[in-house]
Design a protein around this motif. Structure first.
Motif, PDB file in Angstrom:
ATOM      1  N   ARG A   1      11.358  -8.583   1.809  1.00 53.48           N
ATOM      2  CA  ARG A   1      10.473  -7.431   2.048  1.00 53.48           C
ATOM      3  C   ARG A   1       9.241  -7.503   1.152  1.00 53.48           C
ATOM      4  NH1 ARG A   1      11.843  -1.407  -0.295  1.00 53.48           N
ATOM      5  NH2 ARG A   1       9.791  -0.474   0.100  1.00 53.48           N
ATOM      6  N   GLU A   2       9.432  -7.929  -0.094  1.00 54.12           N
ATOM      7  CA  GLU A   2       8.317  -7.983  -1.043  1.00 54.12           C
ATOM      8  C   GLU A   2       7.249  -8.977  -0.594  1.00 54.12           C
ATOM      9  OE1 GLU A   2      11.872  -6.345  -3.098  1.00 54.12           O
ATOM     10  OE2 GLU A   2      11.505  -8.094  -1.813  1.00 54.12           O
ATOM     11  N   ARG A   3       7.681 -10.128  -0.088  1.00 56.12           N
ATOM     12  CA  ARG A   3       6.700 -11.124   0.343  1.00 56.12           C
ATOM     13  C   ARG A   3       6.044 -10.738   1.667  1.00 56.12           C
ATOM     14  NH1 ARG A   3       7.977 -17.240  -1.821  1.00 56.12           N
ATOM     15  NH2 ARG A   3       8.107 -16.586  -4.011  1.00 56.12           N
ATOM     16  N   ALA A   4       6.732  -9.926   2.454  1.00 51.00           N
ATOM     17  CA  ALA A   4       6.193  -9.534   3.759  1.00 51.00           C
ATOM     18  C   ALA A   4       4.962  -8.640   3.641  1.00 51.00           C
ATOM     19  CB  ALA A   4       7.270  -8.829   4.580  1.00 51.00           C
ATOM     20  N   ARG A   5       4.682  -8.107   2.456  1.00 56.90           N
ATOM     21  CA  ARG A   5       3.479  -7.287   2.266  1.00 56.90           C
ATOM     22  C   ARG A   5       2.222  -8.154   2.191  1.00 56.90           C
ATOM     23  NH1 ARG A   5       6.481  -4.504  -2.838  1.00 56.90           N
ATOM     24  NH2 ARG A   5       7.636  -2.836  -1.775  1.00 56.90           N
ATOM     25  N   TYR A   6       2.394  -9.425   1.925  1.00 47.31           N
ATOM     26  CA  TYR A   6       1.287 -10.379   1.818  1.00 47.31           C
ATOM     27  C   TYR A   6       1.491 -11.485   2.847  1.00 47.31           C
ATOM     28  CZ  TYR A   6       0.165  -7.993  -2.572  1.00 47.31           C
ATOM     29  OH  TYR A   6      -0.169  -7.054  -3.507  1.00 47.31           O
ATOM     30  N   LEU A   7       0.577 -12.435   2.883  1.00 41.18           N
ATOM     31  CA  LEU A   7       0.648 -13.520   3.856  1.00 41.18           C
ATOM     32  C   LEU A   7       1.167 -14.795   3.189  1.00 41.18           C
ATOM     33  CD1 LEU A   7      -2.608 -12.569   5.728  1.00 41.18           C
ATOM     34  CD2 LEU A   7      -0.371 -12.813   6.814  1.00 41.18           C
ATOM     35  N   PHE A   8       2.461 -14.813   2.959  1.00 39.35           N
ATOM     36  CA  PHE A   8       3.146 -16.010   2.464  1.00 39.35           C
ATOM     37  C   PHE A   8       3.568 -16.858   3.659  1.00 39.35           C
ATOM     38  CE2 PHE A   8       3.480 -13.507  -1.350  1.00 39.35           C
ATOM     39  CZ  PHE A   8       3.569 -14.436  -2.385  1.00 39.35           C
ATOM     40  N   ARG A   9       3.394 -18.165   3.545  1.00 42.84           N
ATOM     41  CA  ARG A   9       3.809 -19.074   4.602  1.00 42.84           C
ATOM     42  C   ARG A   9       4.345 -20.356   3.984  1.00 42.84           C
ATOM     43  NH1 ARG A   9       3.061 -15.000   6.856  1.00 42.84           N
ATOM     44  NH2 ARG A   9       1.976 -14.578   8.831  1.00 42.84           N
ATOM     45  N   ASP A  10       5.243 -21.021   4.723  1.00 40.66           N
ATOM     46  CA  ASP A  10       5.705 -22.345   4.306  1.00 40.66           C
ATOM     47  C   ASP A  10       4.588 -23.352   4.523  1.00 40.66           C
ATOM     48  OD1 ASP A  10       8.244 -21.374   3.713  1.00 40.66           O
ATOM     49  OD2 ASP A  10       8.971 -21.743   5.761  1.00 40.66           O
ATOM     50  N   GLY A  11       4.548 -24.380   3.688  1.00 43.79           N
ATOM     51  CA  GLY A  11       3.559 -25.431   3.840  1.00 43.79           C
ATOM     52  C   GLY A  11       3.930 -26.410   4.930  1.00 43.79           C
ATOM     53  N   LEU A  12       2.979 -27.260   5.272  1.00 43.83           N
ATOM     54  CA  LEU A  12       3.186 -28.305   6.269  1.00 43.83           C
ATOM     55  C   LEU A  12       3.554 -29.614   5.566  1.00 43.83           C
ATOM     56  CD1 LEU A  12       0.079 -27.519   8.529  1.00 43.83           C
ATOM     57  CD2 LEU A  12       2.413 -26.592   8.718  1.00 43.83           C
TER      58      LEU A  12
ATOM     59  N   TRP B   1       3.195 -20.932   0.182  1.00 42.83           N
ATOM     60  CA  TRP B   1       1.771 -20.740  -0.068  1.00 42.83           C
ATOM     61  C   TRP B   1       1.401 -19.300   0.289  1.00 42.83           C
ATOM     62  CZ3 TRP B   1      -1.517 -25.162  -1.119  1.00 42.83           C
ATOM     63  CH2 TRP B   1      -0.868 -26.401  -1.066  1.00 42.83           C
ATOM     64  N   TYR B   2       0.378 -18.757  -0.408  1.00 40.09           N
ATOM     65  CA  TYR B   2      -0.123 -17.438  -0.020  1.00 40.09           C
ATOM     66  C   TYR B   2      -1.618 -17.535   0.282  1.00 40.09           C
ATOM     67  CZ  TYR B   2      -1.971 -16.908  -4.812  1.00 40.09           C
ATOM     68  OH  TYR B   2      -2.647 -17.083  -6.004  1.00 40.09           O
ATOM     69  N   LEU B   3      -2.050 -16.689   1.214  1.00 40.66           N
ATOM     70  CA  LEU B   3      -3.438 -16.689   1.671  1.00 40.66           C
ATOM     71  C   LEU B   3      -4.307 -15.826   0.774  1.00 40.66           C
ATOM     72  CD1 LEU B   3      -5.518 -17.425   3.957  1.00 40.66           C
ATOM     73  CD2 LEU B   3      -4.871 -15.256   5.018  1.00 40.66           C
ATOM     74  N   HIS B   4      -5.485 -16.338   0.461  1.00 38.75           N
ATOM     75  CA  HIS B   4      -6.492 -15.549  -0.260  1.00 38.75           C
ATOM     76  C   HIS B   4      -7.858 -15.959   0.291  1.00 38.75           C
ATOM     77  CE1 HIS B   4      -7.233 -19.186  -2.762  1.00 38.75           C
ATOM     78  NE2 HIS B   4      -5.917 -19.299  -2.743  1.00 38.75           N
ATOM     79  N   LEU B   5      -8.448 -15.120   1.102  1.00 43.67           N
ATOM     80  CA  LEU B   5      -9.766 -15.438   1.650  1.00 43.67           C
ATOM     81  C   LEU B   5     -10.832 -15.478   0.569  1.00 43.67           C
ATOM     82  CD1 LEU B   5      -9.927 -13.471   5.018  1.00 43.67           C
ATOM     83  CD2 LEU B   5      -9.406 -15.893   4.646  1.00 43.67           C
ATOM     84  N   PHE B   6     -10.518 -14.923  -0.594  1.00 43.78           N
ATOM     85  CA  PHE B   6     -11.473 -14.937  -1.709  1.00 43.78           C
ATOM     86  C   PHE B   6     -10.861 -15.751  -2.852  1.00 43.78           C
ATOM     87  CE2 PHE B   6     -12.568 -11.561   1.118  1.00 43.78           C
ATOM     88  CZ  PHE B   6     -13.946 -11.620   1.181  1.00 43.78           C
ATOM     89  N   ASP B   7     -10.852 -15.253  -4.049  1.00 42.62           N
ATOM     90  CA  ASP B   7     -10.328 -16.032  -5.172  1.00 42.62           C
ATOM     91  C   ASP B   7      -8.802 -16.104  -5.104  1.00 42.62           C
ATOM     92  OD1 ASP B   7     -11.030 -17.356  -7.762  1.00 42.62           O
ATOM     93  OD2 ASP B   7      -9.693 -15.819  -8.556  1.00 42.62           O
TER      94      ASP B   7
END
Length: 566
Positions: A144-155, A188-194
């Motif tokens: 649930r905690e990670r679902a608040r952000y955009l965490f994804r497995d790497g390729l 990995w987590y997404l950050h469109l900025f820093d």
């Protein structure tokens, strides 16, 4: 809230009443809104960083300038990795800027002067120090905690390749890999900025409910609205497909391509929800979108009747000093915004772009966010830039709708170009290895007093970015009594704009004044701007404002004028 009532030209008798609302005549439809970048506005504590008590101490100057509202860039709790746009607690004031009591005092004092307060809200991402993200790092994948952000497995076989090829606005990859609790490399987590600004997942109901709570927190304190940061970026395309941006395009979008992280249709659902929430409160609370989109027509989708109330007109901001181009974007803007029942907004500078006293005289391409510095090509000629900036402002403040003024433009401040490398603080500078100078040049603290330490910005002479020596002559006290100063021009334009109700007027284009000339009528005012390279004949009329000296019945190049019939 009632709109300002004018007793005499240049003076105001205003009562702010949160219970009053007149549909179709809300204050935000015609307001002049002054952007305050708190860390660079006025420092009361002496630490070299501006603060909320500093803003309160300068309210008389802002009232004298004649603005209707203040937009405060972020002052909430933050580790300040991106000057406050990395928020760790949305419902508290960072000690750097003061306390919640300081904010309440600023709000009360501003309202007592008839000035409204708009708070910056940053919903696309939080700081990596936010409690939620710290919980996410400590939790397992799929939690649930990670679902608040955009965490994804790497390729790749070992997951060591980012989930897609997206690039950060600040340069470099938009993904960072975490070390899991057991010490192994993980998701990995997404950050469109820093990398210190992880993006929320706005498909998550818990995220949506949290921001409803945050909105109510500030509305309950009495704020008049919100400027929404990266309003076009909350929702990402399903599946997070690869995208390679146009290298010549702006960093925040604004190109014609379908970008999977800008301008997705799902974001409109968020703002319809917020619109209903604000409507629960008395008065005309407003939402303004920072949405970098390629055309006024696209931008107008953010201000349909059940969504936001305003959206920044970046197409107008990015238009060169060219009569035909200006006429085209003004016409398109009025048509697009009015078609959905919203006011057009007009803006020339803000904390993310090269100040227009420099930008309008650049002779080389300068994409938004790149900035200019000592080695940049096509650096501006200062007197040309200031002349065009004054003329452009004279045009802007005569247009119907709402206008935004960025702190310091009323002093004619140029971009600070000659900043030393070791003084720079913008993440863009560091993430691009110095390839892009970033935005520090438009964020240098303001000069208030010509002969004081730090030009009166700070009582100790401290300043978080160095101020150039040539700013002494641009200090507010040096301009206040000079009728030819840029400050006096702004005061005159704002006073006449209010007295003649130009914000609620309508525009009629005028023809036949020559190539390179922009001319229109709004109510009782005729506006003529000469963007050609030669003087032109000045039409009949009484001059009530001019961006620069006039010739004998001629309008010099790079000059604009307001003419009245009586």
């Amino acid at each position: 809230m009632t709109s300002p009532e004018l007793a005499t030209p240049g003076a105001r008798t205003i009562t702010l009443d949160a219970r009053t609302s007149t549909p179709g005549a809300e204050w935000w439809r015609t307001a002049v809104i002054y952007q305050i970048y708190p860390r660079s506005f006025s420092d009361s504590s002496g630490d070299g960083v501006g603060d909320l008590p500093g803003v309160t101490s300068r309210l008389a100057d802002l009232e004298a300038l004649g603005v209707d509202a203040l937009w405060l860039s972020p002052f909430q709790r933050s580790p300040q990795k991106d000057a406050g746009y990395d928020v760790s607690d949305y419902c508290d004031v960072d000690p750097l800027f003061g306390t919640l009591a300081d904010f309440d005092e600023l709000l009360a004092q501003a309202h007592a002067r008839g000035i409204r307060i708009i708070v910056d809200l940053v919903p696309n991402h939080s700081s990596d120090q936010h409690a939620w993200f710290q919980e996410a790092l400590a939790a397992r994948p799929g939690s649930r905690e990670r679902a608040r952000y955009l965490f994804r497995d790497g390729l790749g076989l070992d997951g060591d390749v980012p989930p897609n090829n997206w690039e950060s606005v600040f340069g470099g990859p938009a993904w960072t890999r975490v070390v899991e609790a057991d010490g192994t490399l993980g998701q990995w987590y997404l950050h469109l900025f820093d990398s210190s600004q992880p993006d929320f997942d706005w498909s998550n109901d818990e995220v949506r409910e949290e921001f409803r709570r945050i909105l109510r927190f500030w509305l309950d304190r009495g704020v008049d609205g919100f400027r929404v940061d990266v309003a076009h970026g909350l929702v990402k395309a399903e599946g997070l497909p690869d995208h390679t941006p146009d290298p010549e395009g702006g960093s925040m979008g604004g190109d014609a391509a379908d970008v999977p992280y800008w301008g997705q249709d799902g974001v409109h659902e968020v703002y319809r929800d917020w619109n209903l929430l604000l409507a629960e409160y008395d008065g005309d609370r407003a939402l303004c979108a920072e949405a970098w989109l390629p055309t006024p027509e696209r931008t107008a989708q953010w201000v349909r009747p059940d969504e936001m109330h305003q959206a920044f007109n970046f197409a107008y901001l990015e238009t060169e000093w060219d009569a035909a181009a200006l006429r085209a974007v003004i016409t398109a803007s009025l048509r697009a915004f009015h078609a959905v029942g919203a006011p057009s907004t007009w803006v020339l500078s803000n904390h993310d772009v090269v100040r227009h006293a420099s930008r309008l005289a650049l002779t080389a391409e300068n994409p938004q966010g790149h900035g200019i510095g000592p080695l940049s090509p096509g650096k501006p000629i200062p007197d040309v830039g200031l002349r065009r900036a004054r003329a452009a402002t004279t045009v802007m403040l005569a247009l119907p709708g709402s206008a935004y003024v960025y702190q310091g433009e009323e002093l004619g401040l140029p971009e600070v170009i000659e900043l030393a490398d070791d003084a720079r603080q913008d993440p863009t500078w560091f993430r691009t290895g110095g390839e892009r100078y970033g935005r520090d040049g438009c964020r240098v603290p303001l000069p208030w007093t010509s002969d004081a330490a730090a030009y009166g910005f700070s009582p100790t002479g401290e300043s978080w970015l160095p101020q150039p020596a040539e700013w002494a002559v641009l200090a507010r006290d040096a301009q206040a009594a000079d009728e030819a100063s840029t400050l006096s021009l702004y005061r005159s334009l704002l006073s006449s704009r209010r007295a003649r109700h130009l914000g609620s007027g309508s525009l009629e284009w005028l023809e036949g004044l020559g190539e390179g000339v922009l001319a229109f009528r709004n109510g009782s005012i005729t506006v003529v701007a000469n963007a050609s390279n030669a003087p032109v004949a000045l039409p009949d009329g009484i001059v009530i404002a001019s961006s620069g000296p006039l010739g004998p019945r001629t309008l010099p190049t790079d000059t604009a004028v307001w003419l009245a019939d009586d």
